[in-house]
Design a protein around this motif. Structure first.
Motif, short mmCIF file in Angstrom:
data_model
loop_
_atom_site.label_atom_id
_atom_site.label_comp_id
_atom_site.label_asym_id
_atom_site.label_seq_id
_atom_site.Cartn_x
_atom_site.Cartn_y
_atom_site.Cartn_z
N ARG A 149 107.61 35.28 -35.67
CA ARG A 149 109.11 35.56 -34.97
C ARG A 149 109.19 35.08 -33.51
NH1 ARG A 149 109.29 42.20 -34.58
NH2 ARG A 149 108.27 41.34 -36.70
N GLU A 150 107.69 34.66 -32.26
CA GLU A 150 107.88 33.90 -31.67
C GLU A 150 107.63 32.77 -31.25
OE1 GLU A 150 107.43 36.31 -29.53
OE2 GLU A 150 106.68 37.76 -30.36
N ALA A 151 107.56 32.16 -32.70
CA ALA A 151 107.58 30.57 -32.45
C ALA A 151 109.14 30.66 -32.41
CB ALA A 151 107.38 30.38 -33.87
N LEU A 152 110.25 30.94 -32.89
CA LEU A 152 111.60 31.16 -33.24
C LEU A 152 112.39 31.09 -31.74
CD1 LEU A 152 112.77 33.24 -35.78
CD2 LEU A 152 112.17 31.19 -36.01
N PRO A 153 113.48 30.39 -31.58
CA PRO A 153 114.23 29.92 -30.32
C PRO A 153 114.34 31.13 -29.59
CG PRO A 153 114.71 28.22 -31.75
CD PRO A 153 114.00 29.27 -32.86
N LYS A 154 115.18 31.77 -30.20
CA LYS A 154 116.15 33.30 -29.63
C LYS A 154 114.90 34.63 -30.21
CE LYS A 154 119.84 31.54 -28.34
NZ LYS A 154 121.48 32.27 -28.35
N GLY A 155 113.69 34.49 -30.98
CA GLY A 155 113.28 35.57 -31.89
C GLY A 155 113.99 35.83 -32.82
N ARG A 161 122.27 29.31 -38.60
CA ARG A 161 122.00 28.49 -38.54
C ARG A 161 121.34 27.54 -37.06
NH1 ARG A 161 125.91 30.57 -35.42
NH2 ARG A 161 127.70 30.12 -37.26
N ASP A 162 120.98 27.62 -36.42
CA ASP A 162 119.44 27.22 -35.85
C ASP A 162 117.63 27.08 -36.73
OD1 ASP A 162 121.82 27.13 -34.08
OD2 ASP A 162 121.24 28.86 -33.28
N LEU A 163 117.98 27.71 -37.42
CA LEU A 163 116.33 27.52 -37.95
C LEU A 163 116.08 26.44 -38.37
CD1 LEU A 163 116.44 30.95 -40.22
CD2 LEU A 163 115.30 30.59 -37.86
N GLU A 164 114.49 25.67 -39.17
CA GLU A 164 114.75 24.29 -39.44
C GLU A 164 115.45 24.50 -40.59
OE1 GLU A 164 114.43 21.78 -38.60
OE2 GLU A 164 114.58 22.23 -36.22
N ARG A 165 114.71 23.80 -41.14
CA ARG A 165 114.78 23.85 -43.17
C ARG A 165 113.68 24.83 -43.70
NH1 ARG A 165 117.75 21.25 -47.38
NH2 ARG A 165 118.57 20.51 -45.39
N LEU A 166 112.19 24.45 -43.73
CA LEU A 166 111.56 25.06 -43.43
C LEU A 166 111.50 26.28 -42.76
CD1 LEU A 166 108.19 24.83 -44.90
CD2 LEU A 166 107.31 24.58 -42.64
N GLU A 167 111.79 26.88 -41.22
CA GLU A 167 112.11 28.54 -41.73
C GLU A 167 112.85 29.05 -42.37
OE1 GLU A 167 111.11 27.12 -36.74
OE2 GLU A 167 112.80 27.35 -37.33
N ALA A 168 114.04 28.54 -42.89
CA ALA A 168 115.06 29.58 -43.87
C ALA A 168 113.93 29.26 -44.84
CB ALA A 168 116.57 28.26 -43.93
N LEU A 169 113.39 28.34 -45.11
CA LEU A 169 112.88 28.90 -46.08
C LEU A 169 111.71 29.95 -46.96
CD1 LEU A 169 110.78 25.88 -49.10
CD2 LEU A 169 110.27 28.13 -48.91
N ARG A 170 111.08 29.78 -45.64
CA ARG A 170 110.35 31.27 -45.14
C ARG A 170 110.64 32.41 -44.90
NH1 ARG A 170 104.70 29.50 -44.15
NH2 ARG A 170 103.81 28.15 -43.94
N LEU A 171 112.35 32.49 -44.18
CA LEU A 171 112.88 33.78 -44.37
C LEU A 171 113.26 33.91 -45.67
CD1 LEU A 171 114.24 35.93 -42.33
CD2 LEU A 171 116.22 33.87 -42.27
N SER A 172 113.56 33.13 -46.29
CA SER A 172 113.90 33.73 -48.05
C SER A 172 113.12 34.35 -48.32
CB SER A 172 114.93 32.47 -48.24
OG SER A 172 115.28 32.40 -49.58
#
Length: 322
Positions: A149-155, A161-172
């Protein structure tokens, strides 16, 4: 709250197949995997990969063959399998809402899990305990999915919509892990990812399997250490070069199939309005001249959709997804 039994699910399938309106999505699939295995469903787009993923997680009823996943026997015990399995990154099924934040997605999933996935006793616990338990679930799921969460632009206030493709996969994946499933299905694990990102995804899935969760992962190229289940055999059953299965034959046999294909092709020059018009058009009108008929016909038939999401929707409409 009732805890799930620890450990992944063993997967055993024999001659598994799903038939949809346009033919077999996949057929003749065999799987043998121990609990906590990393199972790679390998094949080109359009070969039935997502349908197989949905079938082995209890979301799609198989047409032929049998499977045993954990204690659930398919195709009869779909509901029992759904209770101990989860899906991540499946287009049209687990889509993220671009306008919501990461934190909103996580809190919503915790509330849904508490309401529909956990025991009634959990709903009656004091508010403070429920809040602490929800925070623990979120932290555990984020850690297991490797989403910092600390690596995300706004936690956690970062919009999807602001997530990278790999970040979106990790969130899913994190959202799926909130339910503490014993079987996790992940679709499109290597779609539009760089080689380095694919290596990260496989490292993530290996870590989940090592922790005890059986993982089903759809991919175009499986790693060497995975239990590989190929859907390329679907191409041998008659899928075209775009991966679209043919229409299944009806009870009338091959002649009825040829007739249906002729009907789809439409009337040719000088044949009238219907395939059985006998030389006259609609309402008995005479055939049009060749040049007029050619003028009325389009230059070519529109392409049929060949993406795997469309194939999944067709198979679901035919077989019924729970």
């Amino acid at each position: 709250m009732a805890e799930r039994a620890a450990g992944g699910l063993a997967v055993s399938a024999r001659d598994l197949g799903v038939e949809g309106p346009r033919g077999w999505a996949f057929r003749g699939v065999r799987v043998e995997a121990e609990p906590g295995s990393l199972i790679a469903i390998e094949g080109p787009s359009g070969s039935g990969r997502t349908c197989l993923l949905l079938a082995l997680t209890g979301r799609m009823k198989v047409t032929e063959g049998t499977a045993v996943v954990g204690d659930a026997r398919l195709p009869k015990q779909l509901a029992a399998l759904r209770r101990v399995s989860a899906l991540a990154h499946v287009p049209g099924v687990t889509d993220l809402e671009p306008s919501l934040t990461v934190g909103e997605h996580l809190r919503e999933r915790v509330l849904l899990q508490r309401r529909f996935g956990d025991s009634l006793r959990g709903l009656l616990r004091p508010r403070g305990e429920r809040r602490d338990e929800a925070a623990l679930r979120i932290d555990t799921a984020l850690t297991a999915a490797g989403l910092d969460r600390e690596a995300l632009p706004k936690g956690l206030r970062t919009a999807v919509r602001d997530l990278e493709r790999l970040e979106a996969l990790r969130l899913s994946v994190a959202l799926a892990l909130i339910g503490r499933p014993r079987l996790l299905g992940v679709d499109d694990t290597d779609l539009k990812l760089s080689d380095a990102e694919r290596a990260e995804v496989w490292a993530l899935l290996r870590s989940l399997a090592a922790a005890g969760t059986t993982v089903l992962a759809v991919c175009s190229e499986a790693p060497e250490d995975a239990v590989v289940v190929s859907t390329r055999a679907a191409e041998a059953t008659g899928t075209d070069e775009d991966g679209v299965p043919p229409r299944a034959e009806g009870p009338q046999g091959p002649e009825a199939t040829e007739k249906a294909e002729a009907t789809e092709a439409g009337p040719g020059p000088g044949t009238g309005a219907g395939p059985e018009s006998g030389g006259t058009g609609e309402a008995g009108r005479p055939d049009q001249p060749d040049d007029a008929a050619a003028h009325d016909q389009p230059d070519e038939q529109p392409d049929q959709p060949d993406d795997e999401v469309k194939e999944t929707a067709d198979a679901v409409a035919e077989t019924g997804r729970a």
